[in-house]
Scaffold this motif. Structure first.
Motif, PDB file in Angstrom:
ATOM      1  N   PRO A 342       0.820  -1.214   0.000  1.00  0.00           N
ATOM      2  CA  PRO A 342       0.000   0.000   0.000  1.00  0.00           C
ATOM      3  C   PRO A 342       0.853   1.263   0.000  1.00  0.00           C
ATOM      4  N   ILE A 343       0.433   2.233  -0.784  1.00  0.00           N
ATOM      5  CA  ILE A 343       1.176   3.491  -0.876  1.00  0.00           C
ATOM      6  C   ILE A 343       0.943   4.319   0.389  1.00  0.00           C
ATOM      7  N   THR A 344       2.015   4.873   0.933  1.00  0.00           N
ATOM      8  CA  THR A 344       1.921   5.714   2.130  1.00  0.00           C
ATOM      9  C   THR A 344       2.556   7.075   1.853  1.00  0.00           C
ATOM     10  N   SER A 345       2.163   8.046   2.633  1.00  0.00           N
ATOM     11  CA  SER A 345       2.730   9.393   2.524  1.00  0.00           C
ATOM     12  C   SER A 345       4.028   9.471   3.321  1.00  0.00           C
ATOM     13  N   HIS A 346       4.728  10.557   3.145  1.00  0.00           N
ATOM     14  CA  HIS A 346       5.861  10.828   4.018  1.00  0.00           C
ATOM     15  C   HIS A 346       5.311  11.234   5.400  1.00  0.00           C
ATOM     16  N   PRO A 347       6.088  11.116   6.452  1.00  0.00           N
ATOM     17  CA  PRO A 347       5.610  11.545   7.773  1.00  0.00           C
ATOM     18  C   PRO A 347       5.258  13.033   7.772  1.00  0.00           C
ATOM     19  N   ILE A 348       4.150  13.362   8.393  1.00  0.00           N
ATOM     20  CA  ILE A 348       3.632  14.737   8.365  1.00  0.00           C
ATOM     21  C   ILE A 348       3.585  15.305   9.781  1.00  0.00           C
ATOM     22  N   ASN A 349       4.215  16.454   9.967  1.00  0.00           N
ATOM     23  CA  ASN A 349       4.112  17.142  11.259  1.00  0.00           C
ATOM     24  C   ASN A 349       4.090  18.665  11.088  1.00  0.00           C
ATOM     25  N   ASP A 350       3.728  19.114   9.879  1.00  0.00           N
ATOM     26  CA  ASP A 350       3.717  20.558   9.615  1.00  0.00           C
ATOM     27  C   ASP A 350       2.301  21.131   9.628  1.00  0.00           C
ATOM     28  N   TYR A 351       1.442  20.520  10.396  1.00  0.00           N
ATOM     29  CA  TYR A 351       0.072  21.006  10.500  1.00  0.00           C
ATOM     30  C   TYR A 351      -0.062  21.918  11.731  1.00  0.00           C
TER      31      TYR A 351
END
Length: 389
Positions: A342-351
């Motif tokens: 399954p395709i995943t995003s890069h880790p996100i913490n800029d919200y």
């Protein structure tokens, strides 16, 4: 019982099983001991063409490391207690001779050895380990170093402390101290925790051996070390050690260290509650989590839908929450790469994030952010699938 060379090959490598009586004792030790003892390497037999193996090496925890001892039974006489070969640097460690000299031989578990008792090997390991701790303390006490003698005299009474000599070829010998910190039962701070062994935090202090005693001796090398399982609750890697002031000794340093450590451990315990409230706040907005870490509250996963696009949102919640925000990873439930993953995003913490928000607002801000972010992720998934066709 005599010294051994751990690197030496066994007399006869063997794939044969251990003799049943021996196997029962080894299994009991590895499964029931409160010490994290490990069986290392292959078991082997002392004779060729033997039906049963009868020898193995154990890694015994000591002074924040391991010592390796060979335990040698006799498959022909499995009712007899094993012989033990110690490390090559421990020629002076002769526990049975010491017991005989002090008249305490009848107190050894070997004196009451019962081959039918599966606890026999475990009792022997614990007994030898305690004797080895005292042996190393005696070795360090004999070192001609005034500073080390002073350090020993001031901290050795602390319960659970271990010391050992470290012989080096390219620089002066060293003495390593392993000092247990905080007399806490960590299981009471983490209800329902799955820990098998007691959890501890130790201060490792390494002093070089020196016959001179300068007016301002150098600071020892200091490091905090915890049992591996404790890292799910509190990470010593992020803890800043107090400064070692010139002329200080460990008896002065340890109380200051424990005071700072106690504060952060209490904060870590409170952080579990904060993380739990955050996970509970996910349900009204995202729906009930598909899965969540119910003990340490470090992870949670929710299912989200945007039109016909269905994806998972994985929350990795740091120990420093809410000072540090969760790391988000999006995972498509409809798109896979060329390897079928399954395709995943890069880790996100800029919200948007503020530790002062209540959990409900934290979750709502994340939801609003993902309304737009999921469109970018959907495009990423579509492009990735197009390239694999």
């Amino acid at each position: 019982m005599a010294p051994s060379t751990y690197s030496a090959a066994p007399a006869s490598s063997s794939a044969a099983p251990l003799a049943p009586l021996v196997d029962a004792q080894l299994n009991f030790l590895l499964s029931d001991s409160t010490l994290p003892v490990k069986q290392v390497g292959q078991i082997w037999s002392g004779c060729r063409n033997r039906r049963y193996a009868d020898r193995f090496t154990l890694a015994i925890p000591f002074c924040l490391d391991y010592v390796y001892w060979d335990f040698m039974y006799n498959a022909m006489y499995p009712k007899v207690a094993p012989d033990v070969l110690f490390g090559p640097d421990d020629e002076g460690f002769q526990p049975l001779v010491d017991y005989d000299d002090t008249g305490n031989g009848d107190k050894s578990c070997l004196a009451q050895w019962d081959f039918r008792d599966p606890r026999g090997l475990m009792c022997l390991v614990k007994e030898l380990r305690l004797l080895y701790i005292e042996y190393q303390k005696k070795r360090v006490a004999e070192v001609d170093d005034a500073r080390l003698k002073f350090e020993l005299s001031t901290v050795l009474a602390k319960e659970g402390i271990e010391v050992c000599m470290v012989s080096l070829t390219d620089r002066p010998d060293e003495v390593k101290f392993a000092v247990p910190l905080l007399d806490l039962d960590f299981t009471k701070l983490v209800p329902g925790c799955p820990w098998k062994f007691p959890q501890k935090i130790h201060l490792q202090a390494i002093f070089p051996v020196s016959r001179s005693y300068p007016s301002v001796p150098p600071a020892p090398r200091l490091k905090l070390i915890s049992t591996p399982d404790l890292k799910s609750f509190f990470s010593v890697d992020g803890f800043k050690l107090p400064t070692w002031i010139d002329g200080m000794c460990m008896a002065e340093y340890i109380p200051r260290l424990e005071e700072n450590l106690q504060i952060q451990v209490v904060e870590a315990s409170a952080s579990i509650g904060s993380r739990r409230r955050f996970i509970e706040a996910l349900a009204p907005t995202f729906g009930r989590p598909l899965e969540a870490d119910a003990i340490f509250c470090r992870k949670a996963t929710v299912l989200s839908i945007s039109g016909i696009f269905t994806f998972l949102v994985h929350f990795a919640i740091p120990l420093q929450f809410p000072k540090q925000q969760p790391i988000l990873t999006l995972q498509s439930s409809q798109h896979c790469n060329s390897q079928g993953i399954p395709i995943t995003s890069h880790p996100i913490n800029d919200y948007p994030w503020s530790p002062r928000w209540d959990p409900t607002e934290m979750v709502e801000r994340i939801y609003d952010f993902l309304v737009d972010e999921c469109q970018n992720f959907k495009k990423l998934c579509s492009d990735g699938c197009s390239q694999t066709r």
